[in-house]
Enzyme design. Structure first.
Site, PDB file in Angstrom:
ATOM      1  N   HIS A 136       0.858  -1.192   0.000  1.00 36.43           N
ATOM      2  CA  HIS A 136       0.000   0.000   0.000  1.00 36.43           C
ATOM      3  C   HIS A 136       0.890   1.237   0.000  1.00 36.43           C
ATOM      4  O   HIS A 136       1.070   1.909   1.008  1.00 36.43           O
ATOM      5  CB  HIS A 136      -0.922  -0.007   1.216  1.00 36.43           C
ATOM      6  CG  HIS A 136      -2.000   1.037   1.165  1.00 36.43           C
ATOM      7  ND1 HIS A 136      -3.234   0.851   1.733  1.00 36.43           N
ATOM      8  CD2 HIS A 136      -2.049   2.272   0.610  1.00 36.43           C
ATOM      9  CE1 HIS A 136      -3.982   1.925   1.552  1.00 36.43           C
ATOM     10  NE2 HIS A 136      -3.268   2.816   0.875  1.00 36.43           N
ATOM     11  N   HIS A 138       1.762   4.952  -1.605  1.00 38.34           N
ATOM     12  CA  HIS A 138       1.525   6.156  -2.399  1.00 38.34           C
ATOM     13  C   HIS A 138       2.906   6.634  -2.857  1.00 38.34           C
ATOM     14  O   HIS A 138       3.715   7.074  -2.029  1.00 38.34           O
ATOM     15  CB  HIS A 138       0.863   7.251  -1.562  1.00 38.34           C
ATOM     16  CG  HIS A 138      -0.526   6.933  -1.110  1.00 38.34           C
ATOM     17  ND1 HIS A 138      -1.628   7.614  -1.581  1.00 38.34           N
ATOM     18  CD2 HIS A 138      -0.997   6.016  -0.224  1.00 38.34           C
ATOM     19  CE1 HIS A 138      -2.722   7.131  -0.999  1.00 38.34           C
ATOM     20  NE2 HIS A 138      -2.356   6.158  -0.170  1.00 38.34           N
ATOM     21  N   LYS A 219      -6.678   0.055  -8.604  1.00 36.21           N
ATOM     22  CA  LYS A 219      -7.074   0.557  -7.287  1.00 36.21           C
ATOM     23  C   LYS A 219      -8.373   1.338  -7.397  1.00 36.21           C
ATOM     24  O   LYS A 219      -8.469   2.303  -8.161  1.00 36.21           O
ATOM     25  CB  LYS A 219      -5.972   1.460  -6.727  1.00 36.21           C
ATOM     26  CG  LYS A 219      -6.374   2.237  -5.479  1.00 36.21           C
ATOM     27  CD  LYS A 219      -6.626   1.320  -4.277  1.00 36.21           C
ATOM     28  CE  LYS A 219      -7.164   2.092  -3.084  1.00 36.21           C
ATOM     29  NZ  LYS A 219      -6.239   3.104  -2.566  1.00 36.21           N
ATOM     30  N   HIS A 221     -10.701   3.816  -5.395  1.00 39.06           N
ATOM     31  CA  HIS A 221     -10.592   4.736  -4.260  1.00 39.06           C
ATOM     32  C   HIS A 221     -11.805   5.642  -4.218  1.00 39.06           C
ATOM     33  O   HIS A 221     -12.242   6.173  -5.243  1.00 39.06           O
ATOM     34  CB  HIS A 221      -9.321   5.577  -4.378  1.00 39.06           C
ATOM     35  CG  HIS A 221      -8.941   6.259  -3.090  1.00 39.06           C
ATOM     36  ND1 HIS A 221      -9.651   7.329  -2.577  1.00 39.06           N
ATOM     37  CD2 HIS A 221      -7.935   6.025  -2.203  1.00 39.06           C
ATOM     38  CE1 HIS A 221      -9.103   7.722  -1.443  1.00 39.06           C
ATOM     39  NE2 HIS A 221      -8.066   6.945  -1.194  1.00 39.06           N
ATOM     40  N   HIS A 248     -10.495   1.062  -1.580  1.00 39.01           N
ATOM     41  CA  HIS A 248     -10.755   1.987  -0.473  1.00 39.01           C
ATOM     42  C   HIS A 248     -12.208   2.405  -0.677  1.00 39.01           C
ATOM     43  O   HIS A 248     -12.522   3.103  -1.634  1.00 39.01           O
ATOM     44  CB  HIS A 248      -9.776   3.164  -0.586  1.00 39.01           C
ATOM     45  CG  HIS A 248     -10.051   4.316   0.328  1.00 39.01           C
ATOM     46  ND1 HIS A 248      -9.050   4.970   1.011  1.00 39.01           N
ATOM     47  CD2 HIS A 248     -11.188   4.985   0.655  1.00 39.01           C
ATOM     48  CE1 HIS A 248      -9.549   5.975   1.698  1.00 39.01           C
ATOM     49  NE2 HIS A 248     -10.857   5.996   1.500  1.00 39.01           N
ATOM     50  N   HIS A 274      -6.841  -0.935   4.451  1.00 36.07           N
ATOM     51  CA  HIS A 274      -7.213  -0.439   5.791  1.00 36.07           C
ATOM     52  C   HIS A 274      -8.652  -0.809   6.159  1.00 36.07           C
ATOM     53  O   HIS A 274      -9.531   0.036   6.279  1.00 36.07           O
ATOM     54  CB  HIS A 274      -6.970   1.062   5.951  1.00 36.07           C
ATOM     55  CG  HIS A 274      -7.236   1.898   4.752  1.00 36.07           C
ATOM     56  ND1 HIS A 274      -8.463   1.992   4.166  1.00 36.07           N
ATOM     57  CD2 HIS A 274      -6.410   2.680   4.004  1.00 36.07           C
ATOM     58  CE1 HIS A 274      -8.389   2.794   3.126  1.00 36.07           C
ATOM     59  NE2 HIS A 274      -7.151   3.222   3.006  1.00 36.07           N
ATOM     60  N   HIS A 322      -6.431  14.015   2.448  1.00 35.21           N
ATOM     61  CA  HIS A 322      -7.591  13.937   1.565  1.00 35.21           C
ATOM     62  C   HIS A 322      -8.125  15.305   1.162  1.00 35.21           C
ATOM     63  O   HIS A 322      -9.280  15.433   0.782  1.00 35.21           O
ATOM     64  CB  HIS A 322      -8.670  13.051   2.188  1.00 35.21           C
ATOM     65  CG  HIS A 322      -8.255  11.616   2.217  1.00 35.21           C
ATOM     66  ND1 HIS A 322      -8.299  10.812   1.110  1.00 35.21           N
ATOM     67  CD2 HIS A 322      -7.711  10.862   3.205  1.00 35.21           C
ATOM     68  CE1 HIS A 322      -7.823   9.614   1.416  1.00 35.21           C
ATOM     69  NE2 HIS A 322      -7.455   9.630   2.679  1.00 35.21           N
ATOM     70  N   ASP A 362       0.673   2.720   3.732  1.00 36.52           N
ATOM     71  CA  ASP A 362      -0.080   3.914   3.317  1.00 36.52           C
ATOM     72  C   ASP A 362       0.849   5.126   3.325  1.00 36.52           C
ATOM     73  O   ASP A 362       0.521   6.194   3.837  1.00 36.52           O
ATOM     74  CB  ASP A 362      -1.284   4.135   4.215  1.00 36.52           C
ATOM     75  CG  ASP A 362      -2.442   4.837   3.509  1.00 36.52           C
ATOM     76  OD1 ASP A 362      -2.246   5.320   2.380  1.00 36.52           O
ATOM     77  OD2 ASP A 362      -3.542   4.908   4.077  1.00 36.52           O
TER      78      ASP A 362
END
Length: 572
Positions: A136, A138, A219, A221, A248, A274, A322, A362
């Site tokens: 995971h 980024h 992915k 999200h 996610h 998560h 976010h 993450d």
């Protein structure tokens, strides 16, 4: 005439043997060696006046005739399959044999031949594990990779294009052009890399072109819209191309609730990121996913383990990651809905029960790329302190922590490898796999590896002053070694890619220097395939109090006020 040696002296000379126990750093976890593949009286050890000398432990056999390239002597191997003492032979960058090393002309039972072309790494008194896999990531900045490998991570899977706003929030490398650029960048780094494309689309064509461009998975999200339609479309493409989908889910429950998301899966395999929910997902009951047979559930490390500081730091992290505005009440409410002490506490216990199967970082998006291994062992320690001894179902009478240690090491090694279709190559200390290995002093286990071996060559190591007369004068810290440079970097690390990308000749079109390996055998996976972490509880979450029950039992624990593997290891 044989010579008898007391156990303490033997351990100091050749490392611990069967029945000896080691404490893992400053945790309360104690492992015991179950089997010793070396032979008493015929051990090999390098050094002045020691065994690995010509005519003694070293044979005249050439590498072309069977001698190994590298031997790690007398190491304690900790892996999902057991805790053993052995020599490990490495040949052509892969694990060649786990057993007894030496000279077959002077010793019996030798299955790892030491010759004049063999390098030696002393494993006496050390713990050997597989290199970690962080599934995971980024890819916000390339500096993450140095931090990760210095902590023992040798494979990184995720998405991104740098510090773009989309990457800061979502693990996606969207579209062929961006995918190509990241694949080209991968040649510069001494770790194995695989990239996830963006999976959010209600039509398949935009997803198919990303798979054909070489991503290892897609992915989904919520920041791009994880609707039931997008989920169904993404999984349909994955089924056609044998890749993984990571998800996610929808925190705000705008397009449906957790039951709608489960229905959209249609019993198809998916990796749930998560799964507790603080990192994102249906509030407050995304944690129910860990009871689904087709869901491969993971945690990210900021909630690992539950401590007195966990809740406070999460709100600020979430606002930044976010792209939320603290002056907007709706944004604050969104953030607060994700941070629940009850589900975070339950997550600790579900890891100990083997219901959560993977721990990842993450990275820079509510997680710390260099702390996945630390946080894993902190969780294991906290659970031993709070829940006591974890019974080994195969050996119920033992009082050591081997079973718990094996369960937790699997969470960042073999299980993410299985989940993303790369277990054929990496993820465990097993013959035939790429020699991605970490060697730890027991006192520093889980915190600071002594050596990180990448494809059979040392890539990072604890190294002292380069101008000193010996390697050990302070300051000693983790430094890149020769596997991190030049052509050695591209021959000891690999890039993972979809089978479709390889069939489309993407490596040749882009002029990639690293070996490119296909992912596969993914779509038939079930949670039962994950090692020592396959428990399927029936999860209930009270919508008012957020209390979590597994098979009717309330899951709760106190936050830790102090942890091992923490400040005492980072004073300098």
């Amino acid at each position: 005439m044989s010579y008898r040696i007391d156990r303490q002296t033997y351990a100091e000379t050749y490392g611990p043997t069967v029945g000896d126990r080691l404490r893992l750093a400053d945790t309360d976890l104690i492992i015991e060696i179950e089997h010793d593949y070396t032979h008493y009286g015929d051990e090999v050890k390098f050094g002045g006046g020691k065994v690995i000398r010509d005519g003694m432990g070293q044979s005249p056999i050439a590498n072309a005739e069977g001698a190994v390239d590298v031997v790690i002597t007398n190491a304690v191997i900790l892996d999902w399959w057991g805790v053993v003492k052995a020599d490990v032979g490495i040949k052509d960058g892969k694990i060649y044999k786990i057993g007894k090393a030496g000279n077959p002309y002077t010793q019996e039972g030798v299955d790892i031949i030491i010759g004049p072309g063999t390098e030696a790494i002393a494993g006496e008194g050390m713990i050997l594990t597989a290199g970690g896999i962080d599934a995971h990531i980024h890819f916000i900045c390339p500096q993450q990779i140095a931090t990760a490998i210095a902590a023992g991570i040798t494979t990184m899977i995720g998405g991104g294009t740098g510090p773009a706003t989309g990457t800061n929030a979502t693990t996606c490398t969207p579209g062929p052009w961006n995918i190509y650029r990241m694949l080209q960048a991968a040649d510069a780094f001494p770790v194995n890399l695989g990239f996830l494309g963006k999976g959010n689309s209600s039509q398949p064509q935009g997803l198919i072109e990303q798979v054909q461009a070489g991503v290892v998975g897609l992915k989904l999200h919520e920041d791009w819209g994880s609707t039931p339609n997008a989920i169904d479309t993404c999984l349909s493409v994955a089924e056609d191309y044998d890749i993984q989908v990571a998800i996610h889910t929808d925190t705000l429950n705008e397009s449906g609730f957790v039951e709608d998301t489960i229905a959209a899966f249609k019993n198809r395999t998916i990796h749930a990121y998560h799964t507790e929910g603080a990192g994102g997902g249906h509030a407050p009951d995304i944690i129910k996913l860990c009871g689904q047979a087709n869901v491969l559930p993971s945690s990210t490390n900021p909630t690992r383990p539950y401590t007195v500081n966990t809740l406070d730091e999460h709100l600020d992290m979430l606002m930044v990651c976010h792209h939320l505005d603290p002056s907007i009440p709706e944004d604050v409410a969104f953030a607060e809905s994700r941070i629940r002490r009850e589900t975070i506490a339950a997550e600790d216990i579900l890891h100990d029960l083997g219901a959560f199967s993977i721990i990842s970082s993450d990275s820079q998006a509510m997680g710390r790329v260099g702390e996945s291994i630390i946080r894993t062992w902190q969780t294991a320690h906290k659970m031993k302190v709070q829940r006591g001894h974890l019974r080994d179902p195969q050996r119920p009478g033992v009082d050591h922590d081997n079973f718990r240690a094996r369960r937790y090491v699997a969470k960042y090694t073999i299980n993410p490898a299985i989940t993303h279709g790369i277990a054929e190559y990496v993820g465990s200390v097993e013959v035939g796999k790429i020699a991605d290995l970490c060697l730890w002093k027991p006192a520093f286990f889980g915190v600071k590896p002594e050596l990180v071996i990448k494809g059979g060559v040392i890539a990072y190591a604890q190294m002292g002053d380069a101008n000193a007369s010996i390697p050990t004068p302070q300051p000693v810290h983790m430094q890149p070694m020769f596997a991190s440079y030049g052509g050695c970097r591209t021959t000891t690390s690999v890039t993972f890619m979809s089978q479709a990308g390889i069939a489309n000749n993407i490596p040749e079109q882009l002029g990639l220097q690293k070996t490119v390996l296909p992912v596969g055998h993914i779509r038939q996976l079930r949670k039962a395939d994950l090692k020592l972490n396959d428990y399927l509880p029936h999860i209930e979450v009270d919508p008012e109090t957020y209390e979590v029950r597994a098979d009717g039992e309330l899951l709760t624990c106190e936050p830790a006020t102090v942890l091992p593997l923490a400040q005492r290891y980072f004073l300098f």
